[in-house]
Every structure is written in C-alpha cells, then in structure tokens.
Write a protein that holds these residues in place. Structure first.
Motif, PDB file in Angstrom:
ATOM      1  N   LEU A 122       0.834  -1.210   0.000  1.00  0.00           N
ATOM      2  CA  LEU A 122       0.000   0.000   0.000  1.00  0.00           C
ATOM      3  C   LEU A 122       0.869   1.261   0.000  1.00  0.00           C
ATOM      4  CD1 LEU A 122      -2.768   1.467   0.329  1.00  0.00           C
ATOM      5  CD2 LEU A 122      -2.389   1.276   2.792  1.00  0.00           C
ATOM      6  N   MET A 123       1.891   1.275   0.830  1.00  0.00           N
ATOM      7  CA  MET A 123       2.734   2.464   0.918  1.00  0.00           C
ATOM      8  C   MET A 123       3.440   2.742  -0.410  1.00  0.00           C
ATOM      9  SD  MET A 123       1.835   3.461   3.789  1.00  0.00           S
ATOM     10  CE  MET A 123       2.835   4.916   3.869  1.00  0.00           C
ATOM     11  N   GLY A 124       3.859   1.692  -1.110  1.00  0.00           N
ATOM     12  CA  GLY A 124       4.461   1.876  -2.427  1.00  0.00           C
ATOM     13  C   GLY A 124       3.480   2.461  -3.427  1.00  0.00           C
ATOM     14  N   ARG A 125       2.247   1.980  -3.399  1.00  0.00           N
ATOM     15  CA  ARG A 125       1.224   2.514  -4.309  1.00  0.00           C
ATOM     16  C   ARG A 125       0.924   3.979  -4.006  1.00  0.00           C
ATOM     17  NH1 ARG A 125      -2.573  -2.750  -3.972  1.00  0.00           N
ATOM     18  NH2 ARG A 125      -1.420  -3.987  -5.469  1.00  0.00           N
ATOM     19  N   ILE A 126       0.842   4.299  -2.739  1.00  0.00           N
ATOM     20  CA  ILE A 126       0.569   5.686  -2.341  1.00  0.00           C
ATOM     21  C   ILE A 126       1.712   6.597  -2.790  1.00  0.00           C
ATOM     22  CG2 ILE A 126       0.409   7.226  -0.340  1.00  0.00           C
ATOM     23  CD1 ILE A 126      -1.134   4.957   1.074  1.00  0.00           C
ATOM     24  N   ARG A 127       2.928   6.149  -2.576  1.00  0.00           N
ATOM     25  CA  ARG A 127       4.108   6.938  -2.945  1.00  0.00           C
ATOM     26  C   ARG A 127       4.131   7.245  -4.445  1.00  0.00           C
ATOM     27  NH1 ARG A 127       8.181   3.260  -2.265  1.00  0.00           N
ATOM     28  NH2 ARG A 127       7.807   2.751  -4.427  1.00  0.00           N
ATOM     29  N   ASP A 128       3.729   6.279  -5.257  1.00  0.00           N
ATOM     30  CA  ASP A 128       3.813   6.421  -6.705  1.00  0.00           C
ATOM     31  C   ASP A 128       2.557   7.014  -7.344  1.00  0.00           C
ATOM     32  OD1 ASP A 128       6.306   5.250  -6.463  1.00  0.00           O
ATOM     33  OD2 ASP A 128       5.578   3.237  -6.942  1.00  0.00           O
ATOM     34  N   ALA A 129       1.527   7.237  -6.563  1.00  0.00           N
ATOM     35  CA  ALA A 129       0.233   7.656  -7.115  1.00  0.00           C
ATOM     36  C   ALA A 129       0.143   9.158  -7.324  1.00  0.00           C
ATOM     37  CB  ALA A 129      -0.895   7.218  -6.187  1.00  0.00           C
ATOM     38  N   ARG A 130      -0.606   9.522  -8.327  1.00  0.00           N
ATOM     39  CA  ARG A 130      -0.921  10.934  -8.561  1.00  0.00           C
ATOM     40  C   ARG A 130      -1.902  11.428  -7.506  1.00  0.00           C
ATOM     41  NH1 ARG A 130      -3.827  12.167 -14.026  1.00  0.00           N
ATOM     42  NH2 ARG A 130      -4.484  10.148 -13.324  1.00  0.00           N
ATOM     43  N   ASP A 131      -2.836  10.562  -7.095  1.00  0.00           N
ATOM     44  CA  ASP A 131      -3.808  10.880  -6.054  1.00  0.00           C
ATOM     45  C   ASP A 131      -3.675   9.833  -4.950  1.00  0.00           C
ATOM     46  OD1 ASP A 131      -6.079  11.094  -4.404  1.00  0.00           O
ATOM     47  OD2 ASP A 131      -7.290  11.888  -6.040  1.00  0.00           O
ATOM     48  N   PRO A 132      -2.893  10.121  -3.909  1.00  0.00           N
ATOM     49  CA  PRO A 132      -2.653   9.130  -2.853  1.00  0.00           C
ATOM     50  C   PRO A 132      -3.924   8.651  -2.155  1.00  0.00           C
ATOM     51  CG  PRO A 132      -1.091  10.930  -2.672  1.00  0.00           C
ATOM     52  CD  PRO A 132      -2.108  11.340  -3.694  1.00  0.00           C
ATOM     53  N   GLY A 133      -4.889   9.529  -1.943  1.00  0.00           N
ATOM     54  CA  GLY A 133      -6.138   9.132  -1.287  1.00  0.00           C
ATOM     55  C   GLY A 133      -6.902   8.109  -2.098  1.00  0.00           C
ATOM     56  N   GLN A 134      -6.994   8.327  -3.400  1.00  0.00           N
ATOM     57  CA  GLN A 134      -7.691   7.370  -4.262  1.00  0.00           C
ATOM     58  C   GLN A 134      -6.927   6.061  -4.338  1.00  0.00           C
ATOM     59  OE1 GLN A 134      -8.576   9.103  -8.064  1.00  0.00           O
ATOM     60  NE2 GLN A 134     -10.178  10.395  -7.236  1.00  0.00           N
ATOM     61  N   ALA A 135      -5.610   6.123  -4.452  1.00  0.00           N
ATOM     62  CA  ALA A 135      -4.797   4.905  -4.496  1.00  0.00           C
ATOM     63  C   ALA A 135      -4.968   4.106  -3.212  1.00  0.00           C
ATOM     64  CB  ALA A 135      -3.332   5.255  -4.717  1.00  0.00           C
ATOM     65  N   CYS A 136      -4.998   4.798  -2.101  1.00  0.00           N
ATOM     66  CA  CYS A 136      -5.176   4.154  -0.810  1.00  0.00           C
ATOM     67  C   CYS A 136      -6.546   3.472  -0.739  1.00  0.00           C
ATOM     68  CB  CYS A 136      -5.031   5.193   0.297  1.00  0.00           C
ATOM     69  SG  CYS A 136      -5.181   4.546   1.967  1.00  0.00           S
ATOM     70  N   LEU A 137      -7.580   4.199  -1.093  1.00  0.00           N
ATOM     71  CA  LEU A 137      -8.933   3.650  -1.027  1.00  0.00           C
ATOM     72  C   LEU A 137      -9.085   2.464  -1.975  1.00  0.00           C
ATOM     73  CD1 LEU A 137     -11.767   3.795   0.128  1.00  0.00           C
ATOM     74  CD2 LEU A 137     -12.340   5.434  -1.665  1.00  0.00           C
ATOM     75  N   LEU A 138      -8.613   2.590  -3.190  1.00  0.00           N
ATOM     76  CA  LEU A 138      -8.717   1.508  -4.155  1.00  0.00           C
ATOM     77  C   LEU A 138      -7.979   0.266  -3.662  1.00  0.00           C
ATOM     78  CD1 LEU A 138      -9.717   0.516  -6.883  1.00  0.00           C
ATOM     79  CD2 LEU A 138      -7.674   1.516  -7.904  1.00  0.00           C
ATOM     80  N   SER A 139      -6.798   0.447  -3.107  1.00  0.00           N
ATOM     81  CA  SER A 139      -6.036  -0.684  -2.579  1.00  0.00           C
ATOM     82  C   SER A 139      -6.767  -1.363  -1.433  1.00  0.00           C
ATOM     83  CB  SER A 139      -4.661  -0.212  -2.095  1.00  0.00           C
ATOM     84  OG  SER A 139      -3.893   0.238  -3.181  1.00  0.00           O
ATOM     85  N   MET A 140      -7.349  -0.574  -0.547  1.00  0.00           N
ATOM     86  CA  MET A 140      -8.052  -1.140   0.598  1.00  0.00           C
ATOM     87  C   MET A 140      -9.328  -1.857   0.171  1.00  0.00           C
ATOM     88  SD  MET A 140      -7.455   1.777   3.456  1.00  0.00           S
ATOM     89  CE  MET A 140      -5.888   1.911   4.301  1.00  0.00           C
ATOM     90  N   ILE A 141     -10.027  -1.297  -0.810  1.00  0.00           N
ATOM     91  CA  ILE A 141     -11.240  -1.951  -1.320  1.00  0.00           C
ATOM     92  C   ILE A 141     -10.881  -3.283  -1.968  1.00  0.00           C
ATOM     93  CG2 ILE A 141     -13.041  -1.830  -3.092  1.00  0.00           C
ATOM     94  CD1 ILE A 141     -13.181   1.214  -2.486  1.00  0.00           C
ATOM     95  N   THR A 142      -9.881  -3.289  -2.830  1.00  0.00           N
ATOM     96  CA  THR A 142      -9.524  -4.543  -3.499  1.00  0.00           C
ATOM     97  C   THR A 142      -9.005  -5.567  -2.492  1.00  0.00           C
ATOM     98  OG1 THR A 142      -7.347  -3.666  -4.121  1.00  0.00           O
ATOM     99  CG2 THR A 142      -9.093  -3.500  -5.752  1.00  0.00           C
ATOM    100  N   TRP A 143      -8.314  -5.113  -1.460  1.00  0.00           N
ATOM    101  CA  TRP A 143      -7.863  -6.024  -0.404  1.00  0.00           C
ATOM    102  C   TRP A 143      -9.062  -6.675   0.272  1.00  0.00           C
ATOM    103  CZ3 TRP A 143      -8.633  -6.091   4.911  1.00  0.00           C
ATOM    104  CH2 TRP A 143      -7.797  -6.941   5.646  1.00  0.00           C
ATOM    105  N   ARG A 144     -10.066  -5.878   0.622  1.00  0.00           N
ATOM    106  CA  ARG A 144     -11.234  -6.431   1.308  1.00  0.00           C
ATOM    107  C   ARG A 144     -12.059  -7.325   0.387  1.00  0.00           C
ATOM    108  NH1 ARG A 144     -16.411  -6.135   3.371  1.00  0.00           N
ATOM    109  NH2 ARG A 144     -16.500  -6.374   5.625  1.00  0.00           N
TER     110      ARG A 144
END
Length: 100
Positions: free
Chosen positions: A66-88
């Motif tokens: 997750l932290m890698g995706r957030i670091r590389d994302a243009r929109d960290p909030g969306q990257a975070c939410l998308l990662s958490m949704i797909t995880w669940r």
C-alpha cells in the motif's frame, strides 16, 4: 503527506468514489456493488468498512505494498482507497469480523 492524512482522504473519498471508480475501474466497481449488496450496505459504507478492516487487520506485507502505491500515485487518497477496497474484496467476509 503523512499516513494519517492519506487514511483520512481515503475515508472521505468513500462517498464520492463512484465519480472516479466506476470509470477508472469498472470491474472493481461492479464487484464492490455486489459485495456491498450482499452485506446490506451501500457502496460508500462498504468502502468505509474496507478502510477500517485494512487498518485493523492487514498484514505487514500488504501495508508495504500500500505504501508503495501511495508513494507512486498521482492521487494518494484514491490509491489508498482503491487498494483497501480490493484487499477487502479478496478477503472472506467472515474474516473481516462483519456479520451482515
């Protein structure tokens, strides 16, 4: 951006996520809708549960990803939410502690 700020952005993004998620990730949006309906909540409620479940139950490896995706994302909030949704979405409902 600090982790707390990213998590807050992900929580806030839940109610407006259809605007971007349905267009950007239609398969994930469809899966989220089915999972939300199965649990008797709306998609935003499911997204909030995903954030809470990830925050409380994700193993260290998933946090590192997750932290890698957030670091590389243009929109960290969306990257975070998308990662958490797909995880669940990949986790069985019973392991998340929700009995809807």
């Amino acid at each position: 951006m600090m982790l707390g700020e990213v998590l807050a952005a992900a929580r806030k993004s839940g109610s407006g996520m259809e605007d971007w998620l349905a267009r950007a990730e239609p398969e994930i949006w469809a899966a989220l809708g089915e999972a939300a309906e199965a649990e008797g909540v709306d998609p935003a409620g499911y997204a909030r549960m995903a954030v809470a479940d990830f925050s409380n139950r994700a193993p260290e490896e998933d946090w590192a990803t997750l932290m890698g995706r957030i670091r590389d994302a243009r929109d960290p909030g969306q990257a975070c939410l998308l990662s958490m949704i797909t995880w669940r979405l990949r986790k069985p409902t019973s392991s998340c502690g929700h009995n809807h």
